[in-house]
Design an enzyme around this catalytic site. Structure first.
Site, PDB file in Angstrom:
ATOM      1  N   ASP A 158       0.837  -1.196   0.000  1.00 37.97           N
ATOM      2  CA  ASP A 158       0.000   0.000   0.000  1.00 37.97           C
ATOM      3  C   ASP A 158       0.876   1.253   0.000  1.00 37.97           C
ATOM      4  O   ASP A 158       2.104   1.163   0.074  1.00 37.97           O
ATOM      5  CB  ASP A 158      -0.867  -0.039   1.274  1.00 37.97           C
ATOM      6  CG  ASP A 158      -2.327   0.230   0.987  1.00 37.97           C
ATOM      7  OD1 ASP A 158      -2.629   0.868  -0.020  1.00 37.97           O
ATOM      8  OD2 ASP A 158      -3.165  -0.192   1.809  1.00 37.97           O
ATOM      9  N   ASP A 215     -10.676   2.488  -3.450  1.00 40.28           N
ATOM     10  CA  ASP A 215     -11.173   1.248  -2.831  1.00 40.28           C
ATOM     11  C   ASP A 215     -12.541   0.892  -3.402  1.00 40.28           C
ATOM     12  O   ASP A 215     -13.397   1.771  -3.573  1.00 40.28           O
ATOM     13  CB  ASP A 215     -11.326   1.430  -1.315  1.00 40.28           C
ATOM     14  CG  ASP A 215      -9.993   1.401  -0.589  1.00 40.28           C
ATOM     15  OD1 ASP A 215      -8.939   1.526  -1.242  1.00 40.28           O
ATOM     16  OD2 ASP A 215     -10.018   1.257   0.646  1.00 40.28           O
TER      17      ASP A 215
HETATM   18  C1  GLA Z   1      -5.965   1.042   1.513  1.00 43.77           C
HETATM   19  C2  GLA Z   1      -6.163   0.112   0.349  1.00 43.77           C
HETATM   20  C3  GLA Z   1      -7.142  -0.942   0.723  1.00 43.77           C
HETATM   21  C4  GLA Z   1      -6.693  -1.690   1.948  1.00 43.77           C
HETATM   22  C5  GLA Z   1      -6.397  -0.717   3.060  1.00 43.77           C
HETATM   23  C6  GLA Z   1      -5.723  -1.387   4.233  1.00 43.77           C
HETATM   24  O1  GLA Z   1      -7.099   1.778   1.773  1.00 43.77           O
HETATM   25  O2  GLA Z   1      -6.625   0.841  -0.759  1.00 43.77           O
HETATM   26  O3  GLA Z   1      -7.325  -1.843  -0.351  1.00 43.77           O
HETATM   27  O4  GLA Z   1      -5.537  -2.439   1.653  1.00 43.77           O
HETATM   28  O5  GLA Z   1      -5.577   0.335   2.646  1.00 43.77           O
HETATM   29  O6  GLA Z   1      -5.661  -0.548   5.317  1.00 43.77           O
END
Ligand code: GLA
Length: 416
Positions: A158, A215
């Site tokens: 990430d 997301d």
């Molecule tokens: C980000 C990513 C998600 C997930 C979270 C974990 O928001 O985009 O897919 O991995 O972090 O905290």
């Protein structure tokens, strides 16, 4: 050698030249991740017990046989760094014996073990705890080696909490990728900078899969926006290098409070069939992030649809994308998506409107210039017949719905 074969060879050679050379993800990855299963997606409280029972279930419910390989522990496992050797350590209440035995368990089932880290100083979420979880910044080589020693096969990295002055994603992802390669263990590398720096344009030599956008939440407008982001990215994908449209939910439980008061499943069956169809056509990595230990008949119908999975894993290894719109309304809501596969062309007719529509596509739009063409419905598992005209119409496709077809013919001309 005919011209079709030549251009296919050229595409494969080009991809051989640019993709990360670690021998993995020759077709887009399939798997499951803890992210939205126990507790809200943003406050994932994973545990060894959960991960191991999910691995058991992947074997028992047919997902493994259908091609799902990766069992991935998300942003919920790490606790702190060991004060003596600065190694990442797992949360003892969730993983009492650490991560290695969990990976060993997963491997014994014939599955592969995945984990999450972050390229900044801390991860994105606190995993439901009161302190920040350390990221890998300053420890890329050490953490890559730790993951290799634990038997990790898949790392998601990430991009939260990066340091001002040293936050160039090109540099940081390359450094982590080199660190993974230096371990000598083939580890699938999934980058996640949310599409901010157009990773499809530069990530292929660095990572095997790259997140293309925000997301994915279990709510229709969010799904529609993810689909839109991925509508024109097919040319960047190929063996070892795939777009990642993010987790898929498909009717599983979980996700409490991702949006206030919201709990998965948050969409209609029609909408879930659409997300699965489009993730397949675009050859996105497909990682299920909701509960699979009590799969409903509907979840099984979708996630175990062998004909769709065959398109997803097709050995031509080409991604698909939107190739046009049908003229069904004033706005561009009747979408035609296509993906070349070994036996022809997979076509998705996707209606993003609020009302049902017939969607007509010409065979030329999907690269077919010779008829008759045989059409099979991949959701109904039915042969619809041989068609000699110039087009085909999917009738009364519901609001937010998608029909999926396989078109096969003596020779496919691929020039869309
Ligand atoms: C980000 C990513 C998600 C997930 C979270 C974990 O928001 O985009 O897919 O991995 O972090 O905290």
């Amino acid at each position: 050698m005919n011209s079709y074969f030549c251009s296919l060879l050229l595409v494969l050679l080009l991809h051989c030249a640019v993709a990360l050379d670690n021998g993995v993800a020759l077709t887009p990855p399939l798997g499951w991740d803890t992210w939205c299963t126990q507790g809200p997606c943003g406050r994932d409280w994973c545990s060894a017990e959960e991960v191991q029972s999910a691995a058991d279930e992947l074997v028992a419910n047919g997902m493994q046989a259908a091609g799902y390989q990766y069992v991935i522990i998300s942003d919920c496992w790490a606790d702190t760094r060991d004060p003596h050797n600065s190694s990442l350590t797992a949360d003892k209440t969730r993983f009492p014996n650490g991560i290695k035995p969990v990976c060993d368990y997963i491997h014994k089932k014939g599955l592969k073990c995945g984990i999450y880290t972050d390229l900044g100083t801390n991860t994105c979420s606190k995993g439901g705890r009161d302190h920040a979880i350390p990221g890998s910044y300053g420890h890329y080589k050490q953490d890559a080696q730790t993951f290799a020693d634990w038997g990790i096969d898949f790392v998601k990295a990430d991009f939260c909490n990066t340091i001002k002055g040293d936050n160039d994603p090109h540099k940081l992802y390359k450094e982590f990728s080199d660190a993974l390669n230096a371990t000598g263990r083939p580890i699938l590398f999934n980058s996640c900078e949310w599409g901010l720096d157009k990773p499809w344009e530069w990530m292929a030599p660095i990572a095997n899969t790259w997140r293309t956008g925000h997301d994915h939440a279990d709510e229709w407008s969010n799904t529609a926006s993810v689909i839109e982001i991925n509508a024109n990215l097919a040319s960047y994908a190929g063996p070892g290098a795939w777009n990642d449209a993010d987790f898929i939910m498909v009717g599983g439980e979980g996700c409490t409070d991702f949006a206030v008061g919201h709990r998965c499943p948050g969409q209609t069956d029609t909408e879930y069939r659409t997300s699965f169809s489009l993730w397949v056509i675009m050859a996105s990595q497909i990682i299920v992030a909701t509960e699979i230990r009590n799969m409903s008949a509907f979840q099984k119908e979708v996630l175990l649809n062998k004909e769709l999975l065959a398109v997803h894993q097709d050995r031509l290894r080409k991604a698909g994308q939107r190739v046009g719109f049908a003229n069904c309304s004033q706005s561009k809501v009747c979408q035609i998506w296509a993906r070349n596969v070994t036996s022809g062309v997979a076509v998705a007719l996707y209606n993003s409107d609020k009302v049902a529509h017939d969607i007509t596509f010409s065979f030329a739009t999907v690269g077919i210039h010779k008829t008759p063409v045989a059409i099979r419905d991949l959701w109904a598992h039915t042969d619809l017949g041989h068609f000699s005209g110039t087009s085909y119409t999917g009738k009364a496709i519901p609001s937010h719905g998608t029909n999926m077809y396989l078109l096969s013919m003596p020779e496919t001309v691929t020039n869309y």
